[in-house]
Design a protein around this motif. Structure first.
Motif, PDB file in Angstrom:
ATOM      1  N   UNK A  96       0.820  -1.208   0.000  1.00  0.00           N
ATOM      2  CA  UNK A  96       0.000   0.000   0.000  1.00  0.00           C
ATOM      3  C   UNK A  96       0.857   1.262   0.000  1.00  0.00           C
ATOM      4  N   UNK A  97       1.917   1.291   0.824  1.00  0.00           N
ATOM      5  CA  UNK A  97       2.734   2.506   0.895  1.00  0.00           C
ATOM      6  C   UNK A  97       3.454   2.787  -0.416  1.00  0.00           C
ATOM      7  N   UNK A  98       3.834   1.744  -1.139  1.00  0.00           N
ATOM      8  CA  UNK A  98       4.480   1.931  -2.442  1.00  0.00           C
ATOM      9  C   UNK A  98       3.473   2.443  -3.468  1.00  0.00           C
ATOM     10  N   UNK A  99       2.251   1.921  -3.432  1.00  0.00           N
ATOM     11  CA  UNK A  99       1.211   2.400  -4.356  1.00  0.00           C
ATOM     12  C   UNK A  99       0.920   3.886  -4.121  1.00  0.00           C
ATOM     13  N   UNK A 100       0.849   4.296  -2.875  1.00  0.00           N
ATOM     14  CA  UNK A 100       0.574   5.700  -2.578  1.00  0.00           C
ATOM     15  C   UNK A 100       1.712   6.610  -3.042  1.00  0.00           C
ATOM     16  N   UNK A 101       2.949   6.165  -2.850  1.00  0.00           N
ATOM     17  CA  UNK A 101       4.101   6.953  -3.313  1.00  0.00           C
ATOM     18  C   UNK A 101       4.115   7.052  -4.831  1.00  0.00           C
ATOM     19  N   UNK A 102       3.700   6.012  -5.497  1.00  0.00           N
ATOM     20  CA  UNK A 102       3.669   5.943  -6.955  1.00  0.00           C
ATOM     21  C   UNK A 102       2.995   7.175  -7.560  1.00  0.00           C
ATOM     22  N   UNK A 103       1.801   7.506  -7.080  1.00  0.00           N
ATOM     23  CA  UNK A 103       1.054   8.612  -7.676  1.00  0.00           C
ATOM     24  C   UNK A 103       1.683   9.960  -7.346  1.00  0.00           C
ATOM     25  N   UNK A 104       2.227  10.103  -6.152  1.00  0.00           N
ATOM     26  CA  UNK A 104       2.910  11.344  -5.789  1.00  0.00           C
ATOM     27  C   UNK A 104       4.112  11.591  -6.695  1.00  0.00           C
ATOM     28  N   UNK A 105       4.869  10.524  -6.969  1.00  0.00           N
ATOM     29  CA  UNK A 105       6.049  10.644  -7.832  1.00  0.00           C
ATOM     30  C   UNK A 105       5.640  10.985  -9.260  1.00  0.00           C
ATOM     31  N   UNK A 106       4.652  10.278  -9.785  1.00  0.00           N
ATOM     32  CA  UNK A 106       4.274  10.498 -11.189  1.00  0.00           C
ATOM     33  C   UNK A 106       3.676  11.890 -11.406  1.00  0.00           C
ATOM     34  N   UNK A 107       2.910  12.374 -10.435  1.00  0.00           N
ATOM     35  CA  UNK A 107       2.386  13.740 -10.535  1.00  0.00           C
ATOM     36  C   UNK A 107       3.532  14.748 -10.513  1.00  0.00           C
ATOM     37  N   UNK A 108       4.488  14.543  -9.610  1.00  0.00           N
ATOM     38  CA  UNK A 108       5.631  15.463  -9.517  1.00  0.00           C
ATOM     39  C   UNK A 108       6.467  15.429 -10.792  1.00  0.00           C
ATOM     40  N   UNK A 109       6.509  14.284 -11.458  1.00  0.00           N
ATOM     41  CA  UNK A 109       7.304  14.163 -12.677  1.00  0.00           C
ATOM     42  C   UNK A 109       6.589  14.724 -13.903  1.00  0.00           C
ATOM     43  N   UNK A 110       5.303  15.053 -13.764  1.00  0.00           N
ATOM     44  CA  UNK A 110       4.618  15.719 -14.866  1.00  0.00           C
ATOM     45  C   UNK A 110       3.576  14.907 -15.602  1.00  0.00           C
ATOM     46  N   UNK A 111       3.142  13.790 -15.040  1.00  0.00           N
ATOM     47  CA  UNK A 111       2.096  12.999 -15.693  1.00  0.00           C
ATOM     48  C   UNK A 111       0.730  13.439 -15.183  1.00  0.00           C
ATOM     49  N   UNK A 112      -0.185  13.761 -16.103  1.00  0.00           N
ATOM     50  CA  UNK A 112      -1.486  14.317 -15.723  1.00  0.00           C
ATOM     51  C   UNK A 112      -2.528  13.248 -15.399  1.00  0.00           C
ATOM     52  N   UNK A 113      -2.587  12.219 -16.223  1.00  0.00           N
ATOM     53  CA  UNK A 113      -3.682  11.243 -16.152  1.00  0.00           C
ATOM     54  C   UNK A 113      -3.097   9.850 -15.926  1.00  0.00           C
ATOM     55  N   UNK A 114      -3.691   9.093 -15.022  1.00  0.00           N
ATOM     56  CA  UNK A 114      -3.284   7.708 -14.857  1.00  0.00           C
ATOM     57  C   UNK A 114      -4.435   6.796 -15.273  1.00  0.00           C
ATOM     58  N   UNK A 115      -4.132   5.877 -16.154  1.00  0.00           N
ATOM     59  CA  UNK A 115      -5.126   4.904 -16.628  1.00  0.00           C
ATOM     60  C   UNK A 115      -5.004   3.651 -15.772  1.00  0.00           C
ATOM     61  N   UNK A 116      -5.911   3.507 -14.817  1.00  0.00           N
ATOM     62  CA  UNK A 116      -5.851   2.427 -13.832  1.00  0.00           C
ATOM     63  C   UNK A 116      -6.589   1.207 -14.368  1.00  0.00           C
ATOM     64  N   UNK A 117      -5.925   0.056 -14.325  1.00  0.00           N
ATOM     65  CA  UNK A 117      -6.636  -1.153 -14.754  1.00  0.00           C
ATOM     66  C   UNK A 117      -6.213  -2.343 -13.911  1.00  0.00           C
ATOM     67  N   UNK A 118      -7.115  -3.296 -13.816  1.00  0.00           N
ATOM     68  CA  UNK A 118      -6.843  -4.585 -13.183  1.00  0.00           C
ATOM     69  C   UNK A 118      -7.277  -5.658 -14.162  1.00  0.00           C
ATOM     70  N   UNK A 119      -6.375  -6.582 -14.457  1.00  0.00           N
ATOM     71  CA  UNK A 119      -6.685  -7.627 -15.422  1.00  0.00           C
ATOM     72  C   UNK A 119      -7.796  -8.550 -14.985  1.00  0.00           C
ATOM     73  N   UNK A 120      -8.150  -8.509 -13.710  1.00  0.00           N
ATOM     74  CA  UNK A 120      -9.273  -9.300 -13.214  1.00  0.00           C
ATOM     75  C   UNK A 120     -10.546  -8.459 -13.151  1.00  0.00           C
ATOM     76  N   UNK A 121     -10.433  -7.167 -13.455  1.00  0.00           N
ATOM     77  CA  UNK A 121     -11.539  -6.223 -13.290  1.00  0.00           C
ATOM     78  C   UNK A 121     -12.088  -6.271 -11.863  1.00  0.00           C
ATOM     79  N   UNK A 122     -11.192  -6.491 -10.899  1.00  0.00           N
ATOM     80  CA  UNK A 122     -11.582  -6.563  -9.496  1.00  0.00           C
ATOM     81  C   UNK A 122     -11.579  -5.156  -8.917  1.00  0.00           C
ATOM     82  N   UNK A 123     -12.771  -4.655  -8.559  1.00  0.00           N
ATOM     83  CA  UNK A 123     -12.862  -3.277  -8.063  1.00  0.00           C
ATOM     84  C   UNK A 123     -12.076  -3.063  -6.780  1.00  0.00           C
ATOM     85  N   UNK A 124     -11.784  -4.120  -6.023  1.00  0.00           N
ATOM     86  CA  UNK A 124     -10.981  -3.975  -4.804  1.00  0.00           C
ATOM     87  C   UNK A 124      -9.557  -3.524  -5.121  1.00  0.00           C
TER      88      UNK A 124
END
Length: 616
Positions: A96-124
């Motif tokens: 969980x802590x790595x996932x949360x850092x992921x978005x902070x880093x990508x926003x700081x690096x200049x990425x506007x939109x993240x396309x989130x997907x799960x190959x199982x389509x599991x909403x969890x």
């Protein structure tokens, strides 16, 4: 007149064509010409396999992302990336802590939109990422991973989109990663989502390989789609995406408002892409990925995986044919192996619960099918080699499968003492960042601006260490030299026997051999190994079951095996990483390790001796 906007999926164009992405200097050089084309409101700049492959050839992906996104943001063009939800940017799940850092880093690096997907389509797996992305200031685009099965109906997808929208998704993407979504059904999905939330932004992503994509693009646009992902020559069509020129002309004729294309800039971008191919990237782009193939409808394998699949398949076929030659059997052609693989994927997929075939589950299903084919070609049983990651998928460790696992597989799991899981997948992966901070401090490594180096290390530990040591660049340069030499040989040019590689200012001399020949240094190493083997009289060889990278562990905290360890039959000795999967190599008998022949990170071929053991 309703407007449809275009996104250039520059990252995915390359991933669908071959194994690697352009270098940062190449990316920065091509960006101004892409902007001058004038037809793109969005560009896919990073995500998915982008950063991992940068590490593999020795480049810092954080610098690459920052410099690559900058010109688009300055021009008012949105940048977007591919995000694997629970897995973030890698094949395996994250804490969980790595996932949360992921978005902070990508926003700081200049990425506007993240396309989130799960190959199982599991909403969890998807819904927490929606929250993390929005907290970091990114636009959260939740994906519906499209496939065609008795389970994946129009209602299934519309209801899934409703859950994502209710959870706060800013946009919805129809991620038709294999291009096998049927056009009329895709149109009904878009219409159903727009009926529920007319103002929600919908983006359609499709690959061209199976042949449905142009009809699908027209259907989704007529149903209300806002953005369409496109490619451009010379990386369009084939396992890639429809070319922007064809899509623009089709939609213009259908009465949609679309931006015009600056054709002078188009040709400049096309020329630069060809130069990148000629430089080194083309050596990793198999010719079969340039053509459309309706055989892809049946297995439903995603276009983004076909680039690496075809490259890896060369090695698999060579090793299989080497075995066949030793055993007096006729060799297989690439086409014969492909047909066997496609048929086996279609057989395996329902039995493992219909996961949508997108990373990492496409690789898991494909690898399971390929291992079945190889084992059966050698006269062994189907299901005789199932990697740990594949078992994790089957058992529900990474999320709930859409369908039921076949009784045959359940019985195999029971026989091996494996348990099926129903808990929240995130619970299976504890926080890890403090552990990596400590490791970086011990190594004297900086955690980087916005902790981006910490993020990269925790996300891709093995590849990051190989990058920092220079081994990644040296291995890549040696492999590229072999490929260039083989190409030169085909054209009648002499092949070098020695190359020199510059790694961080340090020059390394590498001996190169072709076919079954052994370089001089390798021959000496084999002689030394023979002496060690003689010293360990009575030991038995443990051979690599397939070609790939040798690793003693697959997780950072795992204790590696060492000489003198007592091992019971069935216990894991080491791993062979092949086709992005860690395949466990297990002991065939109770014994003691007398020698570890391969070194961590070494490339090994099938049947190479990697460990020696003495029976107890």
């Amino acid at each position: 007149m309703r407007e449809v906007k275009f996104s250039l999926v520059f990252r995915d164009m390359w991933q669908s064509a071959g194994k690697y992405q352009p270098r940062v200097d190449q990316l920065v050089k091509v960006a101004p010409a892409i902007i001058r084309m004038g037809c793109f409101d969005r560009v896919e700049t990073n995500g998915g396999g982008f950063e991992q492959v940068n590490l593999l050839y020795g480049e810092n992906p954080n610098r690459s992302v920052r410099e690559w996104t900058k010109p688009f943001r300055e021009a008012g063009i949105q940048t977007h990336m591919l995000d694997r939800a629970l897995n973030a940017l890698r094949m395996s799940p994250c804490s969980k802590d790595l996932r949360q850092l992921f978005y902070k880093v990508k926003k700081a690096q200049g990425t506007d939109i993240t396309r989130i997907f799960c190959g199982l389509n599991d909403e969890r797996n998807v819904i927490p990422s929606i929250g993390y992305a929005k907290e970091a200031g990114m636009i959260a685009q939740a994906s519906l991973c499209i496939t065609h099965s008795p389970i994946h109906t129009v209602d299934y997808y519309v209801n899934l989109a409703k859950k994502f929208i209710e959870a706060g998704a800013d946009e919805i993407c129809l991620k038709d990663m294999a291009g096998i979504g049927r056009p009329v059904s895709l149109g009904k999905i878009v219409a159903g989502i727009k009926a529920y939330r007319p103002d929600i932004v919908i983006q359609y992503h499709s690959h061209a390989g199976p042949g449905f994509c142009m009809a699908s693009i027209l259907e989704v646009c007529q149903a209300g789609c806002d953005y369409v992902d496109v490619g451009m020559s010379p990386l369009s069509w084939g396992t890639g995406h429809a070319d922007v020129i064809a899509v623009q002309e089709m939609l213009k004729d259908a009465g949609f408002k679309v931006k015009e294309i600056n054709m002078e800039a188009y040709m400049e971008v096309r020329t630069q892409i060809q130069a990148m191919l000629d430089d080194f990237l083309g050596y990793y782009c198999p010719d079969l990925n340039r053509v459309n193939n309706s055989l892809l409808v049946k297995p439903g394998l995603p276009g983004g995986m076909m680039g690496s699949l075809m490259t890896d398949l060369e090695d698999n076929l060579a090793q299989l044919n080497k075995w066949k030659a030793k055993n007096g059997q006729p060799a297989l052609t690439t086409d014969q192996l492909l047909v066997k693989l496609f048929d086996e994927v279609a057989y395996v997929w329902p039995k493992v619960g219909y996961p949508t075939l997108v990373t990492p589950f496409s690789q898991y299903v494909k690898n399971l099918a390929l291992m079945n084919v190889i084992q059966m070609e050698k006269g062994k049983e189907r299901w005789s080699m199932i990697g740990d990651n594949i078992w994790d998928m089957i058992l529900g460790k990474a999320g709930k499968l859409p369908g039921e696992v076949d009784p045959e597989i359940k019985a195999l799991a029971a026989a091996q003492g494996r348990q099926f899981l129903t808990n929240d997948p995130q619970e299976n992966y504890p926080d890890c960042l403090d552990q990596f901070r400590s490791k970086m401090k011990e190594a004297g490594w900086d955690t980087g601006a916005d902790e981006e180096e910490l993020f990269e290390y925790a996300m891709h530990p093995t590849q990051y260490e190989a990058y920092k040591s220079g081994k990644a660049k040296a291995d890549f340069e040696a492999d590229l030299a072999k490929r260039k030499a083989a190409s030169a040989s085909e054209q009648g040019t002499a092949m070098p026997s020695v190359i020199t590689v510059n790694v961080n200012g340090q020059l390394y001399r590498l001996d190169v051999a072709y076919g079954d020949a052994i370089p001089a240094q390798g021959a000496a190493a084999q002689t030394g190994a023979a002496a060690v083997q003689a010293a360990a009289a009575g030991s038995e060889d443990v051979a690599a079951p397939l070609s790939g990278k040798f690793y003693l562990t697959k997780e950072p905290g795992e204790q590696p095996r060492k000489v003198g360890d007592a091992v019971k039959r069935g216990e894991t000795l080491c791993y062979i990483e092949a086709m992005k999967i860690n395949n466990a190599v297990c002991a065939d008998f109770d014994g003691v390790i007398t020698e570890i022949v391969a070194s961590n990170g070494d490339t090994v071929e099938e049947d190479d001796v990697i460990i020696r053991m003495a029976r107890k």
